[in-house]
Scaffold this active site. Structure first.
Site, PDB file in Angstrom:
ATOM      1  N   ARG A  24     -11.905  -4.283   9.756  1.00 55.94           N
ATOM      2  CA  ARG A  24     -12.427  -5.774   8.886  1.00 55.94           C
ATOM      3  C   ARG A  24     -12.687  -5.506   7.582  1.00 55.94           C
ATOM      4  O   ARG A  24     -13.298  -5.986   6.686  1.00 55.94           O
ATOM      5  CB  ARG A  24     -13.718  -6.326   9.601  1.00 55.94           C
ATOM      6  CG  ARG A  24     -13.351  -7.055  10.961  1.00 55.94           C
ATOM      7  CD  ARG A  24     -14.516  -7.924  11.334  1.00 55.94           C
ATOM      8  NE  ARG A  24     -14.286  -8.764  12.519  1.00 55.94           N
ATOM      9  CZ  ARG A  24     -14.833  -9.631  13.060  1.00 55.94           C
ATOM     10  NH1 ARG A  24     -16.202  -9.843  12.480  1.00 55.94           N
ATOM     11  NH2 ARG A  24     -14.806 -10.065  13.979  1.00 55.94           N
ATOM     12  N   SER A  96     -14.738 -15.966  12.048  1.00 49.19           N
ATOM     13  CA  SER A  96     -16.007 -15.501  12.039  1.00 49.19           C
ATOM     14  C   SER A  96     -16.590 -15.522  10.668  1.00 49.19           C
ATOM     15  O   SER A  96     -15.942 -15.153   9.821  1.00 49.19           O
ATOM     16  CB  SER A  96     -16.058 -14.129  12.411  1.00 49.19           C
ATOM     17  OG  SER A  96     -15.679 -13.719  13.747  1.00 49.19           O
ATOM     18  N   GLU A 205     -18.691 -13.487   5.906  1.00 46.73           N
ATOM     19  CA  GLU A 205     -17.238 -12.744   5.858  1.00 46.73           C
ATOM     20  C   GLU A 205     -16.405 -13.416   4.979  1.00 46.73           C
ATOM     21  O   GLU A 205     -15.618 -12.889   4.264  1.00 46.73           O
ATOM     22  CB  GLU A 205     -16.979 -12.550   7.071  1.00 46.73           C
ATOM     23  CG  GLU A 205     -15.629 -11.696   7.281  1.00 46.73           C
ATOM     24  CD  GLU A 205     -15.462 -11.265   8.759  1.00 46.73           C
ATOM     25  OE1 GLU A 205     -14.590 -10.362   8.885  1.00 46.73           O
ATOM     26  OE2 GLU A 205     -16.141 -11.414   9.561  1.00 46.73           O
TER      27      GLU A 205
END
Length: 224
Positions: A24, A96, A205
């Protein structure tokens, strides 16, 4: 990766080695955050690759018999993701919305001390299980979705913004009419509640666009 460079106004090509991909993370959300707009990507796949069952859901899906074809893996991944993520054709989301938490040993001990006073021994037991399952060289990974639910925020909503009832990391436009203010106000409530009950700071995020520094300071504020 083909991307538009906002600094030069030109389309550029970046090789894998230049992107510094990790879990990520890449230059696109770290050192060069906000610089590139990704237009096109090319993936090189292995025709005879071995199945990677590191993800718990895949281990459970193939507990009795390992996958024999890439198609079986693909079907299992799609089935698992559809069970957790809202259908984008029906409910809008950015995926997310909050990052998972990585703690070192001393930070984890502080978390246990705080939770002992606010959330009780069942949460402590579950955190201890996470320590056993998710410890590696990078630290102890704490599923933020579990922390959010433990703080009583499962399916929390504000106007048209809501956390998914299937996965608390997913912020959705549940009515189709959510405003950015509702999304960010709900995010502020979640972050402040988690911080007050656990001492943890959870981070957003997605990249946040179109907000002034003063607005972001307000939305991202935490109790002193």
């Amino acid at each position: 990766v083909r991307a538009w460079d906002t600094q030069t106004g030109a389309v550029t090509r970046l090789m894998k080695s230049e992107c510094h991909f990790g879990y990520r993370t890449s230059i696109f959300n770290t050192t060069h955050r906000g610089r590139y707009l990704i237009l096109h990507v090319v993936f090189k796949l292995q025709k005879q690759g071995l199945p990677n069952l590191a993800y718990q859901g895949l281990r459970e899906a193939f507990a009795e018999e390992p996958p024999s074809t890439p198609g079986q893996m693909r079907s299992a991944v799609i089935r698992i993701r559809e069970s957790k993520l809202p259908n984008p054709a029906e409910i809008g989301s950015a995926g997310s919305f909050f990052k998972n938490i990585i703690l070192n040993e001393s930070e984890f001990d502080r978390l246990l001390s705080c939770v002992r006073e606010t959330l009780g021994f069942e949460v402590i037991a579950n955190l201890a299980a996470f320590r056993e399952r998710f410890s590696n060289g990078d630290g102890i990974k704490i599923p933020t979705a579990y922390i959010i639910e433990a703080c009583g925020l499962k399916a929390a909503a504000l106007g048209g913004a809501a956390l998914s009832s299937n996965h608390a990391l997913i912020m959705t436009n549940s009515t189709g009419n959510a405003t950015s203010h509702q999304v960010m106000s709900l995010a502020r409530r979640v972050r402040q509640t988690v911080h007050a009950k656990t001492g943890l700071t959870i981070h957003i995020e997605p990249s946040l666009m179109g907000f002034s520094p003063e607005e972001l300071d307000d939305y991202l504020s935490l109790p002193g």
